[in-house]
Design a protein around this motif. Structure first.
Motif, PDB file in Angstrom:
ATOM      1  N   UNK A  90       0.799  -1.231   0.000  1.00  0.00           N
ATOM      2  CA  UNK A  90       0.000   0.000   0.000  1.00  0.00           C
ATOM      3  C   UNK A  90       0.833   1.284   0.000  1.00  0.00           C
ATOM      4  N   UNK A  91       1.855   1.411   0.900  1.00  0.00           N
ATOM      5  CA  UNK A  91       2.643   2.651   0.838  1.00  0.00           C
ATOM      6  C   UNK A  91       3.447   2.790  -0.452  1.00  0.00           C
ATOM      7  N   UNK A  92       3.904   1.668  -1.016  1.00  0.00           N
ATOM      8  CA  UNK A  92       4.631   1.733  -2.289  1.00  0.00           C
ATOM      9  C   UNK A  92       3.706   2.241  -3.389  1.00  0.00           C
ATOM     10  N   UNK A  93       2.472   1.754  -3.408  1.00  0.00           N
ATOM     11  CA  UNK A  93       1.511   2.202  -4.421  1.00  0.00           C
ATOM     12  C   UNK A  93       1.207   3.689  -4.255  1.00  0.00           C
ATOM     13  N   UNK A  94       1.076   4.146  -3.014  1.00  0.00           N
ATOM     14  CA  UNK A  94       0.802   5.561  -2.754  1.00  0.00           C
ATOM     15  C   UNK A  94       1.998   6.419  -3.153  1.00  0.00           C
ATOM     16  N   UNK A  95       3.205   5.974  -2.797  1.00  0.00           N
ATOM     17  CA  UNK A  95       4.405   6.726  -3.137  1.00  0.00           C
ATOM     18  C   UNK A  95       4.603   6.787  -4.650  1.00  0.00           C
ATOM     19  N   UNK A  96       4.313   5.686  -5.339  1.00  0.00           N
ATOM     20  CA  UNK A  96       4.428   5.667  -6.794  1.00  0.00           C
ATOM     21  C   UNK A  96       3.479   6.667  -7.429  1.00  0.00           C
ATOM     22  N   UNK A  97       2.277   6.794  -6.834  1.00  0.00           N
ATOM     23  CA  UNK A  97       1.322   7.778  -7.342  1.00  0.00           C
ATOM     24  C   UNK A  97       1.856   9.193  -7.202  1.00  0.00           C
ATOM     25  N   UNK A  98       2.511   9.485  -6.079  1.00  0.00           N
ATOM     26  CA  UNK A  98       3.099  10.808  -5.868  1.00  0.00           C
ATOM     27  C   UNK A  98       4.234  11.071  -6.851  1.00  0.00           C
ATOM     28  N   UNK A 102       2.780   4.997 -13.186  1.00  0.00           N
ATOM     29  CA  UNK A 102       1.513   4.332 -13.478  1.00  0.00           C
ATOM     30  C   UNK A 102       1.238   3.209 -12.471  1.00  0.00           C
ATOM     31  N   UNK A 103       0.025   3.187 -11.938  1.00  0.00           N
ATOM     32  CA  UNK A 103      -0.326   2.211 -10.907  1.00  0.00           C
ATOM     33  C   UNK A 103      -0.191   0.779 -11.419  1.00  0.00           C
ATOM     34  N   UNK A 104      -0.595   0.538 -12.670  1.00  0.00           N
ATOM     35  CA  UNK A 104      -0.506  -0.820 -13.212  1.00  0.00           C
ATOM     36  C   UNK A 104       0.945  -1.280 -13.334  1.00  0.00           C
ATOM     37  N   UNK A 105       1.864  -0.340 -13.578  1.00  0.00           N
ATOM     38  CA  UNK A 105       3.289  -0.705 -13.621  1.00  0.00           C
ATOM     39  C   UNK A 105       3.755  -1.194 -12.258  1.00  0.00           C
ATOM     40  N   UNK A 106       3.331  -0.509 -11.217  1.00  0.00           N
ATOM     41  CA  UNK A 106       3.709  -0.910  -9.859  1.00  0.00           C
ATOM     42  C   UNK A 106       3.097  -2.267  -9.525  1.00  0.00           C
ATOM     43  N   UNK A 107       1.842  -2.467  -9.915  1.00  0.00           N
ATOM     44  CA  UNK A 107       1.173  -3.742  -9.637  1.00  0.00           C
ATOM     45  C   UNK A 107       1.859  -4.881 -10.392  1.00  0.00           C
ATOM     46  N   UNK A 108       2.254  -4.631 -11.637  1.00  0.00           N
ATOM     47  CA  UNK A 108       2.969  -5.673 -12.389  1.00  0.00           C
ATOM     48  C   UNK A 108       4.297  -6.002 -11.724  1.00  0.00           C
ATOM     49  N   UNK A 109       4.962  -4.979 -11.195  1.00  0.00           N
ATOM     50  CA  UNK A 109       6.232  -5.207 -10.511  1.00  0.00           C
ATOM     51  C   UNK A 109       6.009  -5.996  -9.218  1.00  0.00           C
ATOM     52  N   UNK A 110       4.943  -5.660  -8.496  1.00  0.00           N
ATOM     53  CA  UNK A 110       4.593  -6.401  -7.281  1.00  0.00           C
ATOM     54  C   UNK A 110       4.341  -7.874  -7.601  1.00  0.00           C
ATOM     55  N   UNK A 111       3.617  -8.127  -8.693  1.00  0.00           N
ATOM     56  CA  UNK A 111       3.329  -9.503  -9.106  1.00  0.00           C
ATOM     57  C   UNK A 111       4.619 -10.232  -9.471  1.00  0.00           C
ATOM     58  N   UNK A 202      -5.358 -13.356 -14.188  1.00  0.00           N
ATOM     59  CA  UNK A 202      -6.245 -12.214 -13.968  1.00  0.00           C
ATOM     60  C   UNK A 202      -5.541 -10.937 -14.427  1.00  0.00           C
ATOM     61  N   UNK A 203      -6.216  -9.816 -14.237  1.00  0.00           N
ATOM     62  CA  UNK A 203      -5.615  -8.515 -14.535  1.00  0.00           C
ATOM     63  C   UNK A 203      -4.759  -8.075 -13.349  1.00  0.00           C
ATOM     64  N   UNK A 204      -4.070  -6.946 -13.499  1.00  0.00           N
ATOM     65  CA  UNK A 204      -3.175  -6.467 -12.447  1.00  0.00           C
ATOM     66  C   UNK A 204      -3.899  -6.256 -11.122  1.00  0.00           C
ATOM     67  N   UNK A 205      -5.065  -5.615 -11.172  1.00  0.00           N
ATOM     68  CA  UNK A 205      -5.792  -5.297  -9.940  1.00  0.00           C
ATOM     69  C   UNK A 205      -6.262  -6.554  -9.222  1.00  0.00           C
ATOM     70  N   UNK A 206      -6.863  -7.474  -9.968  1.00  0.00           N
ATOM     71  CA  UNK A 206      -7.373  -8.698  -9.339  1.00  0.00           C
ATOM     72  C   UNK A 206      -6.252  -9.587  -8.824  1.00  0.00           C
ATOM     73  N   UNK A 207      -5.129  -9.621  -9.541  1.00  0.00           N
ATOM     74  CA  UNK A 207      -4.011 -10.448  -9.088  1.00  0.00           C
ATOM     75  C   UNK A 207      -3.398  -9.905  -7.804  1.00  0.00           C
ATOM     76  N   UNK A 208      -3.175  -8.596  -7.738  1.00  0.00           N
ATOM     77  CA  UNK A 208      -2.576  -8.029  -6.533  1.00  0.00           C
ATOM     78  C   UNK A 208      -3.477  -8.229  -5.321  1.00  0.00           C
TER      79      UNK A 208
END
Length: 263
Positions: A90-98, A102-111, A202-208
């Motif tokens: 969650x904090x990584x996603x928030x920091x990436x937004x700041x 792109x949120x999907x890039x962060x989610x793909x990296x998390x996956x 699944x997609x990035x959101x559903x997988x994360x």
């Protein structure tokens, strides 16, 4: 699984830890006089506790980074690293937004990081029951045959979607396959099937969200393809799913973890 994809999450997480340490240090500096009024040794205690927490998180991230980048288990269990990754997401996603990433890039990296950690501990998974969990959007929207839940055998193999190919792969490798309509059904299926690990498409959101919700059960994520937009007539590369199955079933002569998803 490309090396650069894993590095993004690790870099943002490391930057976030440094930022939090700097903020915590500033707050400690500002409130130290007030803490000292309550008890002379309180500033030192609070400072030491803050540094210890930062050190533990930093060491956890270092172990995750080394394990993810090398594909080897380095002084960790899936439960420990999974906890650290879930806390950091969650904090990584928030920091990436700041940082306008792109949120999907962060989610793909998390996956990608999650997949590397799962495969680093694959020795504890091989030989156990596996589950291939699919989203219902892989089925052609005009198909009249219900295949969700435990009804996958209703697939007629007409070739309009990728379901028949995935069913064939699941049968070939002896893996249970279930098509879920959402998170509630997916969780029920997991409880009923009791697998040792899941290969989820699944997609990035559903997988994360699925990876985090299923913890501590290992989930290996495979991204779907959306030529018609999200949640409608999606597809997935059968070769990528086959490669993931080979990793879990022990056929290392044909594929390595870092090669999954490569064209």
């Amino acid at each position: 699984m490309k090396l650069g994809e894993k590095k993004l999450f690790i870099r943002v997480a490391a930057g976030g830890i440094l930022a939090l340490v700097a903020i915590a240090g500033l707050v400690w500096y500002l409130i130290s006089p007030r803490l000292n009024e309550f008890y002379p040794g309180l500033p030192a205690i609070v400072g030491a506790a803050t540094l210890l927490a930062a050190f533990v998180i930093a060491v956890g991230l270092l172990i995750i980074a080394l394990s993810a980048l090398t594909g080897r288990r380095i002084l960790f269990s899936h439960r420990i690293t999974g906890t650290v990754v879930r806390v950091l997401f969650p904090p990584v996603l928030m920091l990436a937004g700041l940082m306008s990433i792109e949120r999907d890039r962060v989610k793909r990296s998390f996956i990608a990081v999650n997949n590397a950690l799962v495969m680093a501990g694959q020795d504890s998974i091989r030989g156990g029951k596996l589950l291939l969990l699919l989203p219902h959007c892989l089925q052609a929207t005009d198909c009249p045959h219900k295949i969700t839940g435990g009804l996958i055998e209703n697939c007629r193999g007409c070739g309009k979607c990728v379901i028949a190919g995935l069913l064939s792969l699941a049968n070939e490798y002896g893996i249970s396959l279930v098509v879920a309509t959402g998170g509630t059904l997916a969780r029920r299926v997991i409880v009923e099937e009791r697998p040792v690990a899941i290969i989820a498409v699944a997609c990035e959101t559903d997988l994360t969200s699925g990876i985090r919700d299923s913890y501590p059960l290992p989930v290996y994520g495979v991204l779907n393809e959306r030529p018609n937009g999200p949640c409608r007539d999606t597809t997935v590369a059968l070769d990528t799913v086959r490669d993931a199955m080979q990793l879990f079933t022990g056929d290392d002569s044909r594929v390595r973890p870092e090669e999954v998803g490569r064209p």
